[in-house]
Each structure stands twice: as structure tokens, then as C-alpha cells.
Design a protein around this motif. Structure first.
Motif, PDB file in Angstrom:
ATOM      1  N   THR A 214      31.182  27.170 -17.350  1.00  0.00           N
ATOM      2  CA  THR A 214      30.131  26.158 -17.337  1.00  0.00           C
ATOM      3  C   THR A 214      30.597  24.969 -16.509  1.00  0.00           C
ATOM      4  O   THR A 214      31.683  24.429 -16.736  1.00  0.00           O
ATOM      5  CB  THR A 214      29.798  25.709 -18.771  1.00  0.00           C
ATOM      6  OG1 THR A 214      29.273  26.820 -19.497  1.00  0.00           O
ATOM      7  CG2 THR A 214      28.780  24.587 -18.767  1.00  0.00           C
TER       8      THR A 214
ATOM      9  N   ASP B 145      24.950  30.675 -16.376  1.00  0.00           N
ATOM     10  CA  ASP B 145      25.263  32.025 -16.848  1.00  0.00           C
ATOM     11  C   ASP B 145      24.957  32.091 -18.341  1.00  0.00           C
ATOM     12  O   ASP B 145      24.899  31.073 -19.037  1.00  0.00           O
ATOM     13  CB  ASP B 145      26.738  32.354 -16.592  1.00  0.00           C
ATOM     14  CG  ASP B 145      27.027  33.845 -16.670  1.00  0.00           C
ATOM     15  OD1 ASP B 145      26.062  34.623 -16.888  1.00  0.00           O
ATOM     16  OD2 ASP B 145      28.188  34.244 -16.513  1.00  0.00           O
ATOM     17  N   ASP B 146      24.756  33.330 -18.828  1.00  0.00           N
ATOM     18  CA  ASP B 146      24.552  33.530 -20.254  1.00  0.00           C
ATOM     19  C   ASP B 146      25.820  33.156 -21.018  1.00  0.00           C
ATOM     20  O   ASP B 146      26.933  33.252 -20.498  1.00  0.00           O
ATOM     21  CB  ASP B 146      24.183  34.981 -20.544  1.00  0.00           C
ATOM     22  CG  ASP B 146      22.967  35.427 -19.748  1.00  0.00           C
ATOM     23  OD1 ASP B 146      22.034  34.617 -19.607  1.00  0.00           O
ATOM     24  OD2 ASP B 146      22.965  36.567 -19.263  1.00  0.00           O
ATOM     25  N   ILE B 147      25.629  32.758 -22.259  1.00  0.00           N
ATOM     26  CA  ILE B 147      26.754  32.311 -23.088  1.00  0.00           C
ATOM     27  C   ILE B 147      26.649  32.972 -24.457  1.00  0.00           C
ATOM     28  O   ILE B 147      25.574  33.000 -25.061  1.00  0.00           O
ATOM     29  CB  ILE B 147      26.740  30.783 -23.241  1.00  0.00           C
ATOM     30  CG1 ILE B 147      27.250  30.125 -21.945  1.00  0.00           C
ATOM     31  CG2 ILE B 147      27.581  30.334 -24.424  1.00  0.00           C
ATOM     32  CD1 ILE B 147      27.138  28.616 -21.974  1.00  0.00           C
TER      33      ILE B 147
ATOM     34  N   GLY C 132      30.796  32.807 -19.540  1.00  0.00           N
ATOM     35  CA  GLY C 132      29.830  31.750 -19.268  1.00  0.00           C
ATOM     36  C   GLY C 132      30.241  30.416 -19.855  1.00  0.00           C
ATOM     37  O   GLY C 132      29.861  29.362 -19.333  1.00  0.00           O
TER      38      GLY C 132
ATOM     39  N   ASP D 154      30.034  41.289 -21.908  1.00  0.00           N
ATOM     40  CA  ASP D 154      29.187  40.677 -20.883  1.00  0.00           C
ATOM     41  C   ASP D 154      28.893  41.722 -19.815  1.00  0.00           C
ATOM     42  O   ASP D 154      29.809  42.203 -19.148  1.00  0.00           O
ATOM     43  CB  ASP D 154      29.910  39.467 -20.281  1.00  0.00           C
ATOM     44  CG  ASP D 154      29.083  38.762 -19.213  1.00  0.00           C
ATOM     45  OD1 ASP D 154      27.905  39.131 -19.023  1.00  0.00           O
ATOM     46  OD2 ASP D 154      29.625  37.847 -18.565  1.00  0.00           O
TER      47      ASP D 154
ATOM     48  N   LYS E 280      22.354  39.056 -15.262  1.00  0.00           N
ATOM     49  CA  LYS E 280      21.755  38.322 -16.358  1.00  0.00           C
ATOM     50  C   LYS E 280      20.257  38.567 -16.380  1.00  0.00           C
ATOM     51  O   LYS E 280      19.688  39.128 -15.449  1.00  0.00           O
ATOM     52  CB  LYS E 280      22.036  36.826 -16.229  1.00  0.00           C
ATOM     53  CG  LYS E 280      21.536  36.202 -14.940  1.00  0.00           C
ATOM     54  CD  LYS E 280      21.994  34.766 -14.808  1.00  0.00           C
ATOM     55  CE  LYS E 280      21.559  34.150 -13.500  1.00  0.00           C
ATOM     56  NZ  LYS E 280      22.046  32.782 -13.336  1.00  0.00           N
TER      57      LYS E 280
END
Length: 369
Positions: free
Chosen positions: A308, A351-353, A304, A174, A178
Motif C-alpha cells: 500500500t 490492490d486487494d487486501i 496488498g 492471492d 484482481k
């Protein structure tokens, strides 16, 4: 739905055609009310609302045609009710239709531009996140990727899996930030891994090459602001014969191993430096070895997922969620995870996952006939 080893949301069209036809329904309702009610109520003055609504979803020509229909209806109503103020309403219909047609033209231009941006983002994503093989020997692999920047469909999370003479090697990580600004840094790390994983026999040497690549990229393309663009990463190696897994964790969330209902969090004995920070805090890397038996299910993920949030601020209970999972193939695990993440967050990801699910099968030659 999983395509090419990557989980994608299933599109549901539902009653979309009803929404598309709503300007027509609105026109019919207004015309019916104008005809069936006393002239003093003047429902006919609402007719310009129909082409205005059409501009939000229709092309230019159908919008103009609907405006023309509304104008004809207004003229027809004036023959029945002479005192409706036909010319003022007709002028309003013409003005709104012209404005709606122009608005529809601008909307279509923006949609075409957005489509081109998405196509470029998709191409960039294919560079960073190439489709993964779903099986390497006796190892099953599935992947999940969800970008917080939904318009771009790409973010700073990354993963890769390669089959080398040293075993199957996995990477997940990561980049801080983002969206598109993090894509270049992620690509530099993934491309370095694709080379180093085949050349270096030791995971420590692979990690050093990833750090060097990330550092060079950041030096060439300085991040905005005063904060450094660093990245967390986790390297894993599964020998072809299985039975164990080696993990080198550079500040990344620890993977989870599900063994017949028992959950084990694979914590590192000593932390390794984040990528791009080795020169600052030292390049002391640690490789930890854990048992990995046939039937075990391994989940590698980015923060992420664990971060969540629901609307009340509660984090997604990943560990408790994993403990409740029955023995399941990697594909079904990620399908359920995708569904429950979206349900927990009400469809809004901050957030990105990214996640990799890996299951070890029986070595070839030992499976029952």
C-alpha cells in the motif's frame, strides 16, 4: 466495524442531507438575487441550473417538480420586472427540466444495474470468503478484507480457517490479478482447501491438492493474455494444544508473530512453489515449525498490505507498525490496521487486501478461575 468476523468500513452520513437539498438552496439563492438586484444583471437566467443539479441526485418526479417551481418563479419575476426576457428563460427552464428528467431516469437505471451487480458479487464473495468463526477452542481469529475493485467488493485475495482432527488449519493467498476475473481461481483453491484440510494429515499433501485444483481450473478457464494465472498461498496448522505452529509458504509474504512486544518474521527455510507452477519448477514443499505460545499474536496478510503506497510512493511500514502495537486482541489489531492503511493511502487502494489475526489463549483447564 467487524461483522461476521470480517472488517467493514463504517458508513458516515455526515451532512449528506445538505447535499440532497442543494438544488432547493440554489433555487432560493437565484430567486433572491434576481429579485434583489437590478434587472440588467439577469440572475433569473440561472434558474435552469437548479433542475440540472437535481438530476444528479433526485428521482424523476421531484426533478420535474423543481423545474415547475423554477418556471413559476420566472413567471412571477416577470410580473415585477417586465423586461427580463421571460419567454426565452422559460423555454430554457422547460428544455433543461425535460433533459434533467431523462438524465435522472438513466441514472436510476444504472444505479439499479449496479445494485444487481453488487448483490451478485456479494453472493460470490460469500462462496469464496465465508464468515469465519471468531474462536476455535483457545484460538481467537479475526479477518480483514478490502477489495481494490470497490464497485464489485470482491477480488483475488482469499482466506479460510477450518478446525480439523489435526488442528486448526489456516489458508491465506492471492491470485494474480484482481476483480471478478480472479474470483473463479480463488474459489477453486478455497474449495479444494475445505476438502483437503480434513482429509490429509500432512500440510504437504494439502498443498499438492491445492496446486492440482488450481492447475485444473486454469486449464479449463484459460487466463487472458500470455501470463499464467498463478497464486501465492500460505498454509498454517496450529495443534489443539498449541505451543507451536507449522507453516508451508508457497511464495506468500511471511507472517509476523508478536510476542510481548518482540516481533518475529516467520521466514521459510526453503521456498515452496507457487500454486499452478509445481509442474514447471517442481513440487518440493517445505514445512517450517515455529514456537507459538499463549498470548502470541499472529498476523497473516497478502502483499496488498505491505505494498500500500502513500501519495509520495512510500510503502506502508507494516513491520514497524506491528512493533509499535501494544498487546491487543485480534479484532482491535485489524481495526487499527484498517484505519491506518486507509489513512496512509488516502483511501485509495491499488490492490486487494486480506489479513487474518490469530491469538493463542491458555489451553482450556489451565485458565485461572
Amino acid at each position: 466495524m467487524i461483522e461476521s468476523g470480517r472488517l467493514r468500513p463504517r458508513l458516515r452520513y455526515g451532512r449528506g442531507w445538505l447535499v440532497r437539498l442543494s438544488p432547493v438552496f440554489l433555487t432560493i439563492v437565484i430567486a433572491a438575487l434576481a429579485y434583489a438586484t437590478p434587472p440588467e444583471l439577469a440572475f433569473s437566467r440561472l434558474l435552469p441550473a437548479a433542475p440540472a443539479l437535481a438530476a444528479a441526485m433526485w428521482p424523476v418526479l421531484p426533478t420535474v417538480l423543481l423545474g415547475t417551481v423554477c418556471l413559476i418563479l420566472m413567471i412571477g419575476l416577470s410580473l415585477v420586472f417586465p423586461d427580463l426576457g421571460t419567454w426565452w428563460t422559460a423555454a430554457g427552464i422547460i428544455a433543461v427540466t425535460v433533459a434533467a428528467a431523462y438524465g435522472s431516469h438513466l441514472r436510476l437505471q444504472r444505479e439499479r444495474t449496479l445494485l444487481q451487480v453488487r448483490l451478485v458479487a456479494e453472493a460470490a464473495q460469500q462462496v469464496v470468503l465465508s464468515p469465519l468463526p471468531r474462536r476455535l477452542g483457545n484460538i481467537e481469529i479475526e479477518s480483514l478484507y478490502l477489495a481494490a475493485a470497490a464497485e464489485a467488493r470482491i477480488g483475488g485475495d482469499f482466506y479460510e480457517v477450518v478446525d480439523t482432527r489435526f488442528g486448526v488449519r489456516l489458508l491465506i493467498g492471492d491470485v494474480r490479478g484482481k476483480g471478478l476475473p480472479a474470483v473463479g481461481a480463488a474459489a477453486a483453491i478455497v474449495n479444494a482447501f475445505r476438502e483437503a484440510a480434513y482429509d490429509e494429515s500432512d500440510l504437504v499433501d494439502v498443498a499438492r491438492r491445492l496446486d492440482a485444483s488450481s492447475t485444473r481450473y486454469n486449464a479449463a478457464f484459460s487466463p487472458d493474455g500470455s501470463l499464467e494465472r498463478f497464486a501465492t498461498a500460505l498454509l498454517a496448522e496450529i495443534p489443539h494444544e498449541g505451543r507451536r505452529i507449522d507453516i508451508l509458504n508457497c511464495g506468500h509474504p511471511p507472517p509476523m508473530l508478536l510476542n510481548h512486544g518482540d516481533l518475529c518474521v516467520l521466514e521459510s527455510a526453503a521456498p515452496s512453489p507457487l500454486l499452478s507452477l509445481a509442474e514447471l519448477i517442481g513440487d518440493h514443499y517445505t514445512v517450517d515449525t515455529f514456537d507459538f505460545a499463549p498470548g502470541d499474536l499472529l498476523l497473516l496478510y497478502t502483499d496488498g498490505i505491505a505494498e500500500t503506497r502513500a501519495r509520495d510512493g512510500a510503502f506502508f511500514p507494516l513491520a514497524a507498525w506491528m512493533r509499535r502495537r501494544p498487546p491487543t486482541p485480534p479484532r482491535e489489531l485489524l481495526t487499527a490496521l484498517h484505519h491506518d492503511l486507509l489513512r496512509h493511502s488516502r483511501g485509495r487502494l491499488d490492490d486487494d487486501i486480506a489479513a487474518l489475526a490469530v491469538r493463542l489463549g491458555e489451553p482450556r483447564g489451565t485458565e485461572p478461575a
